[in-house]
Design a protein around this motif. Structure first.
Motif, PDB file in Angstrom:
ATOM      1  N   UNK A 368       0.806  12.216   3.064  1.00 26.68           N
ATOM      2  CA  UNK A 368       1.714  11.175   2.597  1.00 26.68           C
ATOM      3  C   UNK A 368       2.672  10.683   3.685  1.00 26.68           C
ATOM      4  N   UNK A 369       3.316  11.582   4.413  1.00 20.33           N
ATOM      5  CA  UNK A 369       4.264  11.148   5.440  1.00 20.33           C
ATOM      6  C   UNK A 369       3.568  10.494   6.633  1.00 20.33           C
ATOM      7  N   UNK A 370       2.472  11.031   7.155  1.00 22.42           N
ATOM      8  CA  UNK A 370       1.733  10.290   8.184  1.00 22.42           C
ATOM      9  C   UNK A 370       1.268   8.918   7.705  1.00 22.42           C
ATOM     10  N   UNK A 371       0.889   8.813   6.425  1.00 24.58           N
ATOM     11  CA  UNK A 371       0.463   7.516   5.892  1.00 24.58           C
ATOM     12  C   UNK A 371       1.597   6.505   5.935  1.00 24.58           C
ATOM     13  N   UNK A 372       2.802   6.921   5.565  1.00 24.42           N
ATOM     14  CA  UNK A 372       3.948   6.018   5.594  1.00 24.42           C
ATOM     15  C   UNK A 372       4.304   5.632   7.024  1.00 24.42           C
ATOM     16  N   UNK A 373       4.220   6.589   7.931  1.00 22.21           N
ATOM     17  CA  UNK A 373       4.531   6.274   9.337  1.00 22.21           C
ATOM     18  C   UNK A 373       3.582   5.211   9.878  1.00 22.21           C
ATOM     19  N   UNK A 374       2.296   5.379   9.620  1.00 24.15           N
ATOM     20  CA  UNK A 374       1.322   4.400  10.099  1.00 24.15           C
ATOM     21  C   UNK A 374       1.489   3.066   9.392  1.00 24.15           C
ATOM     22  N   UNK A 375       1.793   3.088   8.086  1.00 19.06           N
ATOM     23  CA  UNK A 375       2.004   1.840   7.352  1.00 19.06           C
ATOM     24  C   UNK A 375       3.117   1.028   8.001  1.00 19.06           C
ATOM     25  N   UNK A 376       4.207   1.695   8.352  1.00 25.41           N
ATOM     26  CA  UNK A 376       5.329   1.000   8.997  1.00 25.41           C
ATOM     27  C   UNK A 376       4.954   0.465  10.371  1.00 25.41           C
ATOM     28  N   UNK A 377       4.089   1.195  11.063  1.00 25.70           N
ATOM     29  CA  UNK A 377       3.722   0.807  12.423  1.00 25.70           C
ATOM     30  C   UNK A 377       2.736  -0.350  12.458  1.00 25.70           C
ATOM     31  N   UNK A 378       1.955  -0.524  11.393  1.00 25.39           N
ATOM     32  CA  UNK A 378       0.933  -1.575  11.368  1.00 25.39           C
ATOM     33  C   UNK A 378       1.543  -2.913  10.948  1.00 25.39           C
ATOM     34  N   UNK A 379       1.489  -3.889  11.815  1.00 22.51           N
ATOM     35  CA  UNK A 379       1.830  -5.252  11.400  1.00 22.51           C
ATOM     36  C   UNK A 379       0.822  -5.728  10.363  1.00 22.51           C
ATOM     37  N   UNK A 380      -0.400  -5.255  10.458  1.00 24.89           N
ATOM     38  CA  UNK A 380      -1.464  -5.674   9.534  1.00 24.89           C
ATOM     39  C   UNK A 380      -1.582  -4.746   8.327  1.00 24.89           C
ATOM     40  N   UNK A 381      -0.494  -4.110   7.944  1.00 28.85           N
ATOM     41  CA  UNK A 381      -0.512  -3.176   6.825  1.00 28.85           C
ATOM     42  C   UNK A 381      -0.987  -3.863   5.551  1.00 28.85           C
ATOM     43  N   UNK A 382      -2.110  -3.394   5.059  1.00 23.65           N
ATOM     44  CA  UNK A 382      -2.706  -3.870   3.806  1.00 23.65           C
ATOM     45  C   UNK A 382      -2.854  -2.642   2.913  1.00 23.65           C
ATOM     46  N   UNK A 383      -1.977  -2.470   1.907  1.00 24.06           N
ATOM     47  CA  UNK A 383      -2.000  -1.234   1.114  1.00 24.06           C
ATOM     48  C   UNK A 383      -3.373  -0.886   0.557  1.00 24.06           C
ATOM     49  N   UNK A 384      -4.113  -1.903   0.108  1.00 19.67           N
ATOM     50  CA  UNK A 384      -5.406  -1.641  -0.506  1.00 19.67           C
ATOM     51  C   UNK A 384      -6.440  -1.096   0.454  1.00 19.67           C
TER      52      UNK A 384
END
Length: 520
Positions: A368-384
């Motif tokens: 969960x925490x690595x997922x949030x870190x990467x989500x924040x780092x990705x400009x192209x963050x697409x939750x799905x």
């Protein structure tokens, strides 16, 4: 009546189903038209949001304004939409019909949309949602079912695109709103994470169309063989992910443009590499929607493992997590990738998978925490795409075999001469090729000659990779011995698995799918 188009992750006018539905409503019922983008504090305070994402959205909104006529009503309101609608209806004193795209977002947006639906019922507002990609929402008449999903996707993608409408003569609502922001007053800083991202892509449809054109006419020739290496992928990958994630381009227009380019390259007798590369890219657009459908069908997988046996299995180690997140693991390629990601807001798919794999297996961190870190780092963050991929790479789906990327072997294959590593880890600049992938193996004398002391100037690996992955495999083996592990996995595969190939397998092995393409 006000026909109000609520813009979210669809920052364009072309192939915009919600806008077309609003224009059709105007023809049938009369009234006025307005576009609304809510700058929602709730959205931008979520732990998966970041400054780089907001800056991309802000640029996309500025670009969108340039495509609208001067008299257009594009309202920018700094509030969460459930709070906006009552104020809007009171201020305008007219019935409202709301139009938006069907969003598959994070849990916050999912619950926000539920709140919007409740407010609409209370106020008598009709809310019409339109699909903008090949993802469908379950209903009583259409329950979750993957069996005919591929046919649904193909049918949607083959439909004609909605043309860019002529809006200069549209009946725009001229009434000013007291709490609306002028475009020049859009906030400069929003997002949970404020880390600067100087190398990110520029937002907006205009930039997205230029990237699409360069990929289909120039850069895409070597796409198929270039995705693994962070060196070659930077140029030859499509680089369209941010424009798709924020809706500057539609998936359908990209797919149809790809098919047209493929046809043209065939007519021109182009190099076979062009045909193979564009064919591979087209298949990835299918997988793009396939993964988003997974989150649409099970929104809680943002927080909970898809397979229940994985709940609470891993242990959080704050020191290891911080070292991983800041590019201090001691594995040069992994650390270089994390620094590159923070600078560019993008990373090629194999290196994304490697980072998640390292967090999940040798470091055995909860995902969960690595997922949030990467989500924040990705400009192209697409939750799905993000959360199903995170669970896939961390092994918690129950239907995918564990992929334990060895960072040293990946470095030797994807960056054999250490060009990428030295660029992003300058402290290793003088390390010779023979040691650049395993600098901890250098003698003290060689470390001194290279100007890098392991443990002082650059860390030793957090764990012994071989030893740690053996332990991870043993833990997984024990987990799979639980009585209902494979029956649960079979149910997950039935609900979420691809139907592209279904080779005959024994009942025990059928639950494990090897044909799930990685989009990381």
């Amino acid at each position: 009546m006000l026909h109000l188009v609520w813009l979210k992750r669809d920052l364009r006018l072309h192939d915009h189903a919600a806008l077309q539905a609003a224009l059709q409503g105007l023809q049938q019922q009369g009234g006025k038209l307005a576009l609304l983008y809510a700058v929602e504090p709730g959205v931008w305070s979520q732990p998966d949001s970041s400054l780089r994402q907001w800056q991309f959205v802000r640029e996309s909104l500025l670009d969108l304004q340039q495509q609208l006529p001067a008299n257009a009503a594009l309202w920018l309101i700094p509030a969460d939409l459930p709070d906006v609608l009552p104020r809007l209806q009171h201020a305008l004193a007219m019935p409202i019909r709301l139009y938006s795209h069907l969003e598959t977002g994070n849990l916050f947006s999912y619950r926000r949309d539920q709140a919007v639906q409740r407010v609409c019922r209370q106020l008598g507002i009709v809310w019409q949602e339109s699909a903008q990609q090949g993802v469908r929402r379950a209903s009583r008449s259409n329950p979750h079912n993957r069996d005919d999903w591929a046919a649904h996707w193909a049918g949607f993608m083959e439909q004609p695109q909605h043309p860019t409408p002529l809006l200069s003569d549209a009946p725009w609502l001229a009434c000013p709103l007291p709490d609306a922001l002028p475009m020049s007053a859009l906030p400069l800083q929003l997002g949970f994470d404020q880390t600067p991202c100087p190398g990110r892509q520029f937002g907006g449809r205009s930039a997205g169309l230029a990237v699409l054109h360069s990929f289909l006419s120039q850069r895409g020739q070597y796409y198929r063989g270039s995705l693994g290496s962070p060196l070659s992928a930077e140029h030859h990958a499509s680089r369209l992910s941010s424009y798709l994630a924020w809706g500057c381009l539609s998936v359908r227009e990209v797919l149809q443009a790809t098919r047209a380019a493929l046809s043209q390259h065939k007519e021109d007798g182009a190099d076979r590499r062009w045909l193979n590369s564009l064919g591979a890219f087209e298949s990835r657009l299918w997988w793009h929607c396939h993964f988003i459908q997974k989150l649409e069908d099970e929104p809680l997988q943002e927080q909970q493992p898809l397979h229940p046996a994985w709940a609470g299995v891993r242990e959080f180690n704050a020191n290891w997590y911080n070292a991983w997140a800041h590019g201090q693991t001691g594995w040069p390629l992994a650390d270089a990738c994390m620094h590159y990601l923070q600078h560019h807001g993008w990373l090629n798919f194999r290196m994304r998978a490697m980072l998640m794999s390292l967090a999940s297996y040798p470091l055995w961190l909860p995902w969960q925490q690595p997922a949030l870190h990467l989500a924040r780092a990705f400009t192209d963050y697409e939750p799905g795409i993000h959360y199903p991929q995170v669970q896939m790479q961390s092994g918690t789906t129950g239907i995918n075999p564990p992929r334990m990327y060895n960072p040293t072997l990946q470095a030797q294959k994807q960056d054999p001469h250490g060009v990428f590593i030295r660029r992003w880890l300058p402290q290793l600049a003088q390390v010779p090729d023979s040691w650049i992938h395993q600098p901890w193996g250098m003698s003290q004398r060689l470390q001194a000659q290279c100007g890098v002391i392991i443990g002082r100037d650059y860390p030793a690996p957090l764990v012994d990779f071989e030893q740690a992955t053996r332990l991870a495999r043993e833990r997984i083996r024990q987990l799979r011995q639980q009585p209902e592990y494979f029956s649960n996995a079979a149910g997950i595969g039935q609900k979420h698995g691809s139907r592209k190939r279904s080779p005959a397998r024994s009942p025990r092995k059928k639950a494990v799918s090897k044909d799930q393409l990685s989009l990381f």
